[in-house]
Design a protein around this motif. Structure first.
Motif, short mmCIF file in Angstrom:
data_model
loop_
_atom_site.label_atom_id
_atom_site.label_comp_id
_atom_site.label_asym_id
_atom_site.label_seq_id
_atom_site.Cartn_x
_atom_site.Cartn_y
_atom_site.Cartn_z
N THR A 1 -0.18 -1.92 4.78
CA THR A 1 -0.95 -3.09 4.35
C THR A 1 -0.24 -3.76 3.17
O THR A 1 0.14 -3.09 2.20
CB THR A 1 -2.38 -2.70 3.94
OG1 THR A 1 -3.02 -2.11 5.07
CG2 THR A 1 -3.15 -3.93 3.48
N SER B 1 0.82 -1.21 0.00
CA SER B 1 0.00 0.00 0.00
C SER B 1 0.85 1.26 0.00
O SER B 1 0.37 2.34 -0.38
CB SER B 1 -0.92 0.00 1.23
OG SER B 1 -0.15 -0.03 2.42
N ARG C 1 -0.79 -6.68 0.36
CA ARG C 1 -1.81 -7.52 -0.29
C ARG C 1 -1.11 -8.57 -1.16
O ARG C 1 -0.33 -8.22 -2.04
CB ARG C 1 -2.76 -6.68 -1.12
CG ARG C 1 -3.51 -5.63 -0.31
CD ARG C 1 -4.43 -4.80 -1.19
NE ARG C 1 -5.11 -3.78 -0.42
CZ ARG C 1 -4.61 -2.56 -0.19
NH1 ARG C 1 -3.43 -2.24 -0.69
NH2 ARG C 1 -5.28 -1.69 0.52
N GLU D 1 0.89 2.94 -3.32
CA GLU D 1 -0.35 3.50 -3.86
C GLU D 1 -0.40 5.00 -3.63
O GLU D 1 0.35 5.55 -2.80
CB GLU D 1 -1.54 2.82 -3.21
CG GLU D 1 -1.60 1.32 -3.45
CD GLU D 1 -2.73 0.66 -2.69
OE1 GLU D 1 -3.39 1.37 -1.91
OE2 GLU D 1 -2.93 -0.56 -2.87
N ARG E 1 -3.63 2.25 5.53
CA ARG E 1 -3.22 2.14 4.13
C ARG E 1 -1.70 2.17 4.00
O ARG E 1 -1.15 1.64 3.04
CB ARG E 1 -3.82 3.28 3.31
CG ARG E 1 -5.33 3.23 3.22
CD ARG E 1 -5.84 4.21 2.19
NE ARG E 1 -5.36 3.87 0.87
CZ ARG E 1 -4.94 4.76 -0.03
NH1 ARG E 1 -4.93 6.03 0.26
NH2 ARG E 1 -4.53 4.37 -1.22
#
Length: 739
Positions: free
Chosen positions: A627, A560, A629, A563, A624
């Protein structure tokens, strides 16, 4: 086989044993075993009416045979020990061969190749024999087709015929001087009037158990065995024992080649041998006495694990029985070459053997140089295999058995100072004695002897040194296991040479979690790249590298932190990445409502109040920013990989990070909307009432939200043992609410 580090030739697998020469020894698993003694017993229920019968393996149906003149088909009912008459196969008599397929019966009668339905015995359209060729023999292909040996002016060949009687592939030439035979061209050039077609020697044929190879032999001359690889059409020629040239030889095959030679002097005994089709080694050699009334043997077949012998007076089984005569078995190693050259003598031979009482083992050896090894090749195209009669053998130790337990026997190779060594093991089994087994053979070339560590005065007298060497040998063998372990330690620590049993231990030593369930090659890859992986531990690159190796490239990782940074409208919102809070209409253009209403699976369960919005920007930004994924394209093997990944993530993901795992392969386990119920519903007899005591409705314990329901990785809290259910009461706002 050779281990340069340990300075030893080690025979311990089936491939190792097949590299040498065997006589009277069968390869069973990874051992050499003296085969059981055999005897010939008449088949119950058969007699003179079955004289000259043509036996064939009937698969699940059992032993089936054809009486050649009457063409009556019979089958042995093993449980009842009775003979069932199946009917008569219409056609010209007499028959020469019967082949039982899955749904067809093939009969060779004269020059005709007949097809019959196996259930109704109806005669079908015969298979055509090409003009100018004559069928010598036929065998099955493991299905409903057959392999046919044919003689013609162009030579001798093998032809495959399918269940419809058609030639379905190129033929295989069997003569040395003939080139490859493609079938139709040779057929067109054949001449039926050529007398050579009828003058060529007959051939017998038998197929291996899997149909991967075909054995062909001249039953009268019996000088060589032809083994044909059916996939490559390669023909291997194996010289046969001269004993088979003294009479007519019968042929059968399963995993080995069976030869039974009937002497021309019409004596009651016949010579039986079984040969390894890959090497031609004689695994069994026995002289069998035929029972009175069986008559002269005329056919041989394999039915299951039993040999069936057809004679002029009936049928008989060749079965195991207590030995009535002593038996001998021999194993000779291939040429063993010392990498150290002639600078030092060979050390010793260690034999792991089961030697029952009454059995003896004789060890002898011969030495030479590489030029001698090259001049003694026996023509079987196996490097290092020699004619033992041309070597000068020196007898070593002789051991007499006393127990049925495995034991290690040692023979010092005193005086073996040649570059090349051959070792011969000879087993002698008494009549009625149990079989012996060779489990392992290790031949050591110069290493460190305990004698070398003693003062020089102990080595001055050669005779005294030899005696002392013999006294020290048992201690060397006893303690060599420790020395070998210590000497081999560097190789076991090297990721390239470490054996599979050590790879998991080495990974754990380096800080990896237990990974014993992974395939050996994956553990070795992790071990080879361990330095790179550990250097990148705690980074996205390191996690991707580990997951790629473990899953075979089926994992992807998203961080994250890569991002776009989150931002919130309003004067009281927290600044994002150093920027002041944005103003709607002045600094931003609103494209949609953000954040959207919360939903299960997307909402971070923390201290923020559940509802239509989450007004905690600090918590959202913190979430955020930490994290990870992970997406895994894993299907059926998810069950095996999931516990491994849990261990790896605990080691390679920083403790402050949250992890989201998404499995995109075949579903496994329970999930919302699938096999997991959170509460009662209309139609299930509860009228929408909550099932408080239903195990299916609970998410506590082993059922974790995300682990078994695929919504995340965190279990929901459980209060006072109450189940977690969907709230069906009035909702204060959009979106579901958990209570």
């Amino acid at each position: 086989m050779p281990s340069v580090e340990e300075r030893v030739y080690d025979f311990r697998t089936a491939a190792h044993w097949r590299a040498g020469v065997r006589r009277g020894l069968q390869v069973r698993g990874d051992r050499l075993v003296v085969p059981d003694a055999l005897t010939v017993r008449p088949v119950g229920g058969t007699g003179s009416a079955d004289g000259g019968a043509l036996p064939a393996a009937g698969g699940c149906a059992g032993l089936t045979w054809l009486r050649p003149r009457s063409r009556e088909l019979a089958r042995l009912l093993a449980e009842e020990q009775a003979v069932a008459e199946l009917g008569v196969l219409e056609g010209p008599a007499p028959a020469r061969r019967l082949v039982v397929g899955r749904s067809l019966l093939w009969v060779l009668a004269g020059d005709d190749l007949e097809r019959h339905d196996a259930r109704t015995l109806q005669r079908l359209t015969p298979a055509a024999v090409p003009t100018g060729w004559r069928v010598s023999d036929v065998t099955g292909d493991g299905a409903d087709g057959v392999w046919v040996v044919e003689l013609g002016r162009a030579g001798r060949r093998l032809r495959h015929v399918d269940c419809w009687g058609r030639t379905c592939r190129d033929t295989i030439a069997l003569d040395r001087t003939d080139g490859p035979d493609s079938g139709p061209a040779a057929d067109a050039g054949a001449d039926t009037s050529d007398p050579a077609v009828g003058d060529r020697a007959e051939l017998s044929v038998a197929a291996g158990a899997t149909g991967a190879w075909i054995a062909v032999v001249d039953p009268d001359a019996s000088t060589e065995l032809l083994v044909v690889d059916t996939s490559t059409a390669a023909v291997t020629r194996i010289p046969l024992d001269p004993v088979h040239r003294r009479g007519r030889t019968l042929l059968a095959a399963d995993t080995v080649v069976h030869l039974l030679t009937v002497a021309d002097d019409r004596s009651a005994g016949v010579v039986y041998q079984s040969l390894d089709p890959r090497t031609g080694d004689v695994e069994d050699h026995q002289v069998l006495t035929l029972p009175r009334g069986l008559g002269r043997p005329t056919s041989l077949a394999v039915e299951g694990t039993t040999l069936v012998l057809g004679g002029s007076g009936g049928l008989a089984h060749i079965v195991a029985a207590p030995a009535t005569e002593p038996r001998r078995a021999t194993f000779i190693t291939p040429a063993l070459v010392s990498p150290l050259g002639p600078v030092a003598p060979w050390d010793r031979a260690e034999v792991d053997v089961v030697l029952p009482a009454g059995t003896t083992l004789e060890i002898s050896w011969a030495t030479g140089d590489p030029s001698l090894a090259a001049s003694l090749l026996d023509g079987r195209s196996r490097a290092g295999v020699v004619d033992e009669q041309r070597l000068t053998w020196r007898r070593g130790a002789t051991y007499r058995g006393s127990t049925d337990s495995p034991e290690r026997l040692v023979d010092l190779l005193d005086g073996a100072d040649g570059t090349t060594l051959w070792l011969r093991l000879e087993l002698a089994v008494p009549a009625g004695g149990p079989a012996s087994e060779l489990a392992r053979l290790r031949v050591r070339y110069p290493g460190t002897s305990y004698l070398d560590h003693l003062p020089a005065i102990y080595r001055e007298d050669p005779r005294g040194a030899d005696e002392l060497r013999r006294l020290l040998a048992p201690y060397e063998v006893l303690l060599d296991g420790i020395d070998e372990t210590l000497d081999a330690l560097p190789a076991r620590l090297d990721p390239v040479t470490a054996d599979d049993g050590w790879s998991d231990y080495l990974l754990g030593w380096l800080g990896f979690p237990p990974l014993g369930e992974l395939p050996a090659h994956v553990r070795r890859d992790l071990l080879v790249r361990a330095a790179e992986i550990l250097d990148l531990r705690g980074t996205r690159t390191g996690l991707e590298l580990v997951l790629d190796l473990v899953t075979g490239g089926r994992a992807s990782v998203e961080d994250s932190a890569d991002e776009p940074a989150g931002w919130f409208l309003g004067a009281h919102a927290a600044p994002s990445v150093g920027a002041e809070p944005a103003r709607l209409g002045a600094d931003t253009v609103a494209l949609g409502q953000l954040p959207r209403p919360p939903r299960a699976g997307a909402l971070v369960l923390g201290t923020a109040r559940l509802g239509p919005t989450c007004a905690d920007p600090v918590a959202m930004l913190a979430y955020r920013a930490r994290t990870v994924r992970i997406t895994l394209a894993v299907g059926p093997d998810r069950t095996e990989l999931e516990p491994l990944l849990d261990r790896l993530l605990d080691v390679f993901v920083p403790a402050h990070c949250r992890v989201e795992v998404r499995w995109t392969g075949a579903a496994g386990g329970r999930r919302l909307g699938g096999g997991l119920r959170l509460a009662g519903g209309p139609g299930d007899g509860t009228d929408g009432a909550v099932i408080a005591d239903s195990d299916d409705s609970r998410l506590a314990g082993a059922d974790q939200l995300g682990a078994t329901t695929r919504l995340g990785r965190w279990p929901l809290p459980v209060t006072a043992g109450a189940p977690i259910v969907l709230d069906r009461a009035a909702r204060p706002g959009p979106g579901p609410r958990l209570q």
